[in-house]
Enzyme design. Structure first.
Site, PDB file in Angstrom:
ATOM      1  N   GLU A 287       0.825  -1.201   0.000  1.00 56.94           N
ATOM      2  CA  GLU A 287       0.000   0.000   0.000  1.00 56.94           C
ATOM      3  C   GLU A 287       0.867   1.262   0.000  1.00 56.94           C
ATOM      4  O   GLU A 287       0.442   2.315  -0.456  1.00 56.94           O
ATOM      5  CB  GLU A 287      -0.909  -0.017   1.245  1.00 56.94           C
ATOM      6  CG  GLU A 287      -2.301   0.522   0.974  1.00 56.94           C
ATOM      7  CD  GLU A 287      -3.269   0.259   2.122  1.00 56.94           C
ATOM      8  OE1 GLU A 287      -4.402  -0.129   1.835  1.00 56.94           O
ATOM      9  OE2 GLU A 287      -2.900   0.452   3.289  1.00 56.94           O
ATOM     10  N   HIS A 308       7.037 -27.008  -1.116  1.00 54.42           N
ATOM     11  CA  HIS A 308       6.351 -28.110  -1.800  1.00 54.42           C
ATOM     12  C   HIS A 308       5.258 -27.599  -2.723  1.00 54.42           C
ATOM     13  O   HIS A 308       4.442 -28.373  -3.205  1.00 54.42           O
ATOM     14  CB  HIS A 308       5.795 -29.077  -0.752  1.00 54.42           C
ATOM     15  CG  HIS A 308       6.885 -29.707   0.069  1.00 54.42           C
ATOM     16  ND1 HIS A 308       7.328 -30.994  -0.131  1.00 54.42           N
ATOM     17  CD2 HIS A 308       7.659 -29.189   1.057  1.00 54.42           C
ATOM     18  CE1 HIS A 308       8.313 -31.252   0.723  1.00 54.42           C
ATOM     19  NE2 HIS A 308       8.528 -30.169   1.449  1.00 54.42           N
ATOM     20  N   LYS A 422     -14.293   0.597  -3.908  1.00 51.41           N
ATOM     21  CA  LYS A 422     -15.375   1.000  -3.005  1.00 51.41           C
ATOM     22  C   LYS A 422     -16.428   1.781  -3.773  1.00 51.41           C
ATOM     23  O   LYS A 422     -17.635   1.564  -3.597  1.00 51.41           O
ATOM     24  CB  LYS A 422     -14.822   1.885  -1.872  1.00 51.41           C
ATOM     25  CG  LYS A 422     -13.910   1.177  -0.912  1.00 51.41           C
ATOM     26  CD  LYS A 422     -13.475   2.101   0.214  1.00 51.41           C
ATOM     27  CE  LYS A 422     -12.296   1.513   0.959  1.00 51.41           C
ATOM     28  NZ  LYS A 422     -11.645   2.455   1.852  1.00 51.41           N
TER      29      LYS A 422
HETATM   30  O1  PA5 Z   1      -3.761   1.158   5.953  1.00 50.56           O
HETATM   31  C1  PA5 Z   1      -4.858   1.578   5.674  1.00 50.56           C
HETATM   32  O2  PA5 Z   1      -5.088   2.781   5.567  1.00 50.56           O
HETATM   33  C2  PA5 Z   1      -6.022   0.651   5.404  1.00 50.56           C
HETATM   34  O3  PA5 Z   1      -5.636  -0.665   5.400  1.00 50.56           O
HETATM   35  C3  PA5 Z   1      -7.071   0.842   6.477  1.00 50.56           C
HETATM   36  O4  PA5 Z   1      -6.477   0.569   7.721  1.00 50.56           O
HETATM   37  C4  PA5 Z   1      -8.260  -0.071   6.236  1.00 50.56           C
HETATM   38  O5  PA5 Z   1      -8.825   0.209   5.004  1.00 50.56           O
HETATM   39  C5  PA5 Z   1      -9.282   0.118   7.331  1.00 50.56           C
HETATM   40  O6  PA5 Z   1      -9.689   1.432   7.410  1.00 50.56           O
HETATM   41  P1  PA5 Z   1     -10.436   1.965   8.672  1.00 50.56           P
HETATM   42  O7  PA5 Z   1      -9.526   1.860   9.826  1.00 50.56           O
HETATM   43  O8  PA5 Z   1     -10.781   3.395   8.351  1.00 50.56           O
HETATM   44  O9  PA5 Z   1     -11.682   1.130   8.857  1.00 50.56           O
END
Ligand code: PA5
Length: 445
Positions: A287, A308, A422
Site C-alpha cells: 500500500e 512443496h 469501493k
Molecule cells: O492502511 C490503511 O489505511 C487501510 O488498510 C485501512 O487501515 C483499512 O482500510 C481500514 O480502514 P479503517 O480503519 O478506516 O476502517
C-alpha cells in the site's frame, strides 16, 4: 537485537551500488525526521514508540483486564491496517493450538470485519452463541463497510446474549477522536474508546491502541513490545550512519534490486507463527509503494510448507524475484527426533537431533539452492520469538518502508488506489448519494 544481512545479494548487485545509496537514504531519512517529504501529515508513527507513556499503557492494560475478566472470546473487528498488526503479533506469540479450546488463562481471539463472507459471519455468530464474548470495533474512518457490517451483527448478538449493561463493558471502540459512525456509536452507547491519532495511517498503527489493546487482551506484554520498538527507533535514528543503520541498508538494497529487474520481493519464514507478520508486511509495503505505476510487488511464503508448492517457481520461474528471509535463531521449546527400531522411514540418522536443526538445514539448503537459481537473499535474524523482538521487527519494517518509499519517489503514506473498488461497490449496491455512478456502472454491465 535483530540483525540484517545483505551479503547474499552481492552476486546480483554490487556492494558499491548499495553503498552508493548512502546520500539518497540519508535524504530520505532526514525528510522523515524533518517532515519535509510527501505525506508529511502522516508521520505520527515515527517517534511513537519512544513517546508512549507508562500511564497510557496502564490505561490500555486496565481495559484489557476488564475484557480478560469478562470474556472467554474477544472478537477483533477491523480490516487492513486496523487488524493485521494485532493479528501478526498475537499469532507470532501464541501457542498454535490453544485457540482451539479455551486455556482458561487467556481469552480466545478471533477476527471479523476483514471480509464480507456470509458463511464466515454465520459460522462466527454460531461459534459465539454459547460464549461470553466481547468486541473491539477498530476503524479509523469509522465507516469501513466490512467492519461496520460485522460490528452491526456482533453488537446486536452481544447485547442479546449478555444484556445491554455487560455489552457496554465488553465492547470497546478504537476510532477517530471526533468523526465516523464508530465514534458516534461509542459515544452514544458509552463504550470505552481509544483514539487513533490523525497523523498515523492504518498500516503504521500497530503501536497505537489498534495493536496494543488486542495484544494485551491476548495476554502479551505490551511494555516489552513497545520497548523493542523503542530500541529499534534508536537503532534507525536519523543520526545513525548509513553503514550502521539497518533500515537505510534494507531500503537501499531493495531499491537497487528493483532497479536491476527484481520486481517481486518474497517474504520468507521458516516458522508458521510468522505467517501474519508477512501479511502485515505485505500491506505495509504494497500500500505504501505500489503507486504511480511502480513499486516492488510484495509476496510471501511459509517454508518449508511452500517449498512443496511455490518452491518450483522460486527455483526456476522468471528471474524477477528476490527473497527476504526472516530466520528465528532459537526455538521457545525443545523437541528431539526419537529413534525408531524399524527405521522404515530411514530417519534414524536424525535421531537425537532437535527438530529445529532439521529446519535450519532446510533453510541453509534452500538459501544455497535459491542463490544458485538466481534469487538474491536478504536475511533478517530474530534471536527468538517474544514481545521485545517482534516490537523491534515491526518498527524496523515501518521505518524501512518510509525510507524506501521516499527513495522510490512516491508518497508512502497515502493509498488513493483503494478507493476505486469501493466507489464501484457502492454504485452497484445503489448506496444513496451514488445515483450517477450507479447509472454509469449499470450501463457498462
Ligand atoms: O492502511 C490503511 O489505511 C487501510 O488498510 C485501512 O487501515 C483499512 O482500510 C481500514 O480502514 P479503517 O480503519 O478506516 O476502517
Amino acid at each position: 537485537m535483530i540483525t540484517l544481512n545483505i551479503e547474499k545479494t552481492f552476486g546480483f548487485i554490487s556492494k558499491e551500488a548499495v553503498a552508493a545509496y548512502e546520500a539518497k537514504a540519508k535524504v530520505a531519512r532526514e525528510a522523515l525526521e524533518n517532515g519535509t517529504g510527501k505525506g508529511n501529515d502522516f508521520l505520527g508513527w515515527l517517534h511513537l514508540p519512544s513517546s508512549i507513556s507508562a500511564d497510557f499503557l496502564a490505561d490500555i492494560q486496565s481495559t484489557a483486564n476488564t475484557l480478560r475478566e469478562n470474556c472467554e472470546v474477544v472478537v477483533v473487528a477491523g480490516i487492513g491496517g486496523s487488524y493485521l498488526g494485532a493479528r501478526a503479533v498475537i499469532e507470532a506469540l501464541s501457542n498454535s493450538f490453544t485457540w482451539l479450546q479455551n486455556d482458561k488463562k487467556n481469552p480466545v481471539i478471533v477476527y471479523a470485519g476483514h471480509n464480507i463472507g456470509e458463511d464466515y459471519l454465520y459460522e462466527l455468530t454460531g461459534f459465539l452463541k454459547d460464549k461470553k464474548f466481547g468486541v473491539i470495533n477498530i476503524s479509523k474512518s469509522g465507516t469501513t463497510t466490512e467492519t461496520a457490517l460485522a460490528f452491526r451483527l456482533l453488537k446486536k448478538q452481544c447485547e442479546d446474549q449478555r444484556g445491554k449493561e455487560m455489552a457496554k463493558k465488553v465492547i470497546v471502540a478504537i476510532t477517530d477522536a471526533k468523526k465516523g459512525a464508530a465514534r458516534i456509536t461509542a459515544d452514544n452507547e458509552g463504550y470505552k474508546s481509544f483514539i487513533i491519532p490523525d497523523n498515523v495511517g492504518g498500516r503504521f498503527s500497530v503501536l497505537t491502541p489498534v495493536g496494543l489493546l488486542p495484544i494485551a487482551i491476548a495476554g502479551f506484554d505490551i511494555t516489552k513490545f513497545v520497548a523493542g520498538a523503542t530500541d529499534m527507533e534508536k537503532t534507525c535514528a536519523v543520526d545513525v550512519p548509513f553503514a550502521q543503520n539497518p533500515a537505510m541498508i534494507y531500503a537501499a538494497t531493495r531499491n537497487e534490486l528493483y532497479k536491476n529487474g527484481k520486481k517481486i520481493e518474497i517474504m520468507v519464514n521458516y516458522n508458521p507463527k510468522l505467517h501474519y507478520v508477512s501479511e502485515w508486511w505485505k500491506q505495509l509495503y504494497g500500500e505504501s509503494e505500489g503507486k504511480e505505476n511502480k513499486g516492488i510487488f510484495p509476496a510471501a511464503v511459509d517454508f518449508s510448507t511452500d517449498l512443496h508448492s511455490m518452491g518450483q517457481w522460486i527455483q526456476e520461474g522468471e528471474r524477477t524475484i528476490f527473497e527476504t528471509v526472516i530466520s528465528v535463531e532459537k526455538t521457545n521449546y525443545s523437541l528431539s527426533v526419537p529413534s525408531d527400531e524399524a527405521n522404515l522411514d530411514g530417519l534414524n540418522f536424525l535421531a537425537g537431533k532437535h527438530v529445529d536443526e532439521v529446519n535450519k538445514m532446510a533453510e541453509l539448503g534452500t538459501q544455497i539452492a535459491h542463490i544458485d537459481g538466481g534469487v538474491p537473499n536478504i536475511r533478517i535474524v530474530i534471536p527468538e520469538l517474544n514481545e521485545y523482538n517482534i516490537g523491534q521487527l515491526l518498527y524496523f519494517f515501518e521505518i524501512g518502508c518510509g525510507i524506501s518509499g521516499y527513495i522510490l519517489g512516491v508518497n508512502p503514506f497515502d493509498q488513493p488506489g483503494v478507493e476505486a473498488y469501493k466507489k464501484n461497490m457502492f454504485a452497484l449496491l445503489n448506496k444513496p448519494g451514488y445515483e450517477e455512478e450507479s447509472k454509469a456502472i449499470q450501463s457498462r454491465l
